[in-house]
Scaffold this active site. Structure first.
Site, short mmCIF file in Angstrom:
data_model
loop_
_atom_site.label_atom_id
_atom_site.label_comp_id
_atom_site.label_asym_id
_atom_site.label_seq_id
_atom_site.Cartn_x
_atom_site.Cartn_y
_atom_site.Cartn_z
CG ASN A 1 -1.73 1.19 1.43
OD1 ASN A 1 -1.80 2.05 0.55
ND2 ASN A 1 -2.38 1.28 2.59
CD1 TRP A 2 3.36 0.90 -2.86
CD2 TRP A 2 3.61 2.11 -4.72
NE1 TRP A 2 4.08 0.15 -3.75
CE2 TRP A 2 4.25 0.86 -4.91
CE3 TRP A 2 3.64 3.03 -5.77
CZ2 TRP A 2 4.91 0.52 -6.08
CZ3 TRP A 2 4.29 2.69 -6.95
CH2 TRP A 2 4.92 1.45 -7.10
CE LYS A 3 -0.21 3.12 4.74
NZ LYS A 3 -0.07 3.20 6.18
CD GLU B 1 -3.27 -2.75 7.52
OE1 GLU B 1 -2.13 -2.87 7.03
OE2 GLU B 1 -4.01 -1.80 7.25
N GLY C 1 2.91 -1.13 4.26
CA GLY C 1 2.91 0.29 3.91
C GLY C 1 4.33 0.76 3.62
N GLY C 2 4.94 1.38 4.62
CA GLY C 2 6.26 2.00 4.47
C GLY C 2 7.29 1.13 3.77
P1 PGA Z 1 2.92 0.32 7.62
O1 PGA Z 1 1.44 0.46 7.00
O2 PGA Z 1 3.50 -0.95 7.05
O3 PGA Z 1 3.65 1.55 7.14
O4 PGA Z 1 2.77 0.27 9.08
C1 PGA Z 1 0.63 -0.65 6.85
C2 PGA Z 1 -0.73 -0.24 6.31
O5 PGA Z 1 -1.21 0.83 6.69
O6 PGA Z 1 -1.33 -0.95 5.49
#
Ligand code: PGA
Length: 248
Positions: free
Chosen positions: A9-11, A166, A233-234
């Site tokens: 998830n690149w947000k 999550e 995410g990150g």
């Molecule tokens: P994160 O995000 O790996 O940066 O904690 C995960 C997500 O929000 O799907």
């Protein structure tokens, strides 16, 4: 054996240059991988990434979709628009959508219905806040999100749903649930899916873990019986770390 499924998830990160470079590197590095892999770049670069992924084993995902199919909905992106650019999967119910944009279970459920009816796959995110965990409400909160999110989803459509557990306090914070904590919630989610849709669906449904998944903890998490994959995410913004997680 359930398929392993890792999604990135690149947000709200990347513009054309860095997103296309990252996607091109990933298709090279993940060519031989037997697992299911998806990346969800921001809307603005989907049409640029789509041709890069064509013919590869990486699915194109979106981070959200509109509640309606067409019409006067300023700023929204419909499921048909997503399909038009090659999107196959949509992430719904992410805690950032729930907390920062006020999305509730009823709305998330409507989006699920629209996306599934359009033939898209869905990753439904669930998870408690730190306060809810401290008050002993994990089971209650996750159950409500699960039952609310999956209300009226048919047996025909449920195979196109993946659940991502999550814990909100673990997202982007560097904190992860212990593997035991995570596996326990995953196991609870699987039993609940069994009650709602039957045991064979429960055995098949993929449940990802998400929240600060990184190369240093992915193996241990993915070794757990009920953790079938990860929503990252990150660490999905950097090719090497994402590839290491996919290979865990
Ligand atoms: P994160 O995000 O790996 O940066 O904690 C995960 C997500 O929000 O799907």
């Amino acid at each position: 054996m359930r398929q392993r499924y890792v999604a990135g998830n690149w947000k709200m990160n990347t513009v054309t240059a860095d997103s296309t470079a990252l996607a091109s590197t990933l298709i090279q590095l993940l060519k031989e991988v037997p697992h299911k892999v998806m990346i969800a770049p921001p809307f603005t670069v989907l049409s640029k990434i789509s041709p890069i992924l064509e013919g590869s084993n990486i699915l194109l995902g979106a981070q959200n979709c509109a509640l309606e199919l067409i019409g006067a909905h300023t700023g929204e992106i419909s499921v048909d628009m997503l399909k038009d650019v090659g999107v196959k999967v949509v992430i719904l119910g992410h805690s950032e959508r729930r907390i920062l944009y006020g999305e509730k279970n009823v709305l998330i459920n409507k989006k699920l219905q629209i996306a599934l009816a359009a033939g898209l796959e869905v990753i439904l995110c669930v998870g408690e806040t730190l306060e809810e965990r401290e008050r002993g409400l994990v089971g209650h909160v996750v159950d409500k999100q699960l039952v609310g999110g999956l209300d009226n989803i048919s047996l025909e459509h449920i195979p196109n749903v993946t659940i991502a557990y999550e814990p909100v306090w673990a997202i982007g914070t560097g904190k992860t649930a212990t593997v035991e904590e995570a596996n326990e919630v995953h196991s609870m989610i699987r039993s609940r899916i069994g009650e709602l849709f039957g045991n064979s669906i429960a055995e098949q449904i993929i449940i990802q873990y998400g929240g600060s998944v990184k190369p240093s903890n992915s193996q241990e998490l993915l070794d757990q019986e009920h953790i079938d994959g990860a929503l990252v995410g990150g660490a999905s913004l950097e090719a090497d770390s994402f590839v290491t997680i996919v290979n865990s």
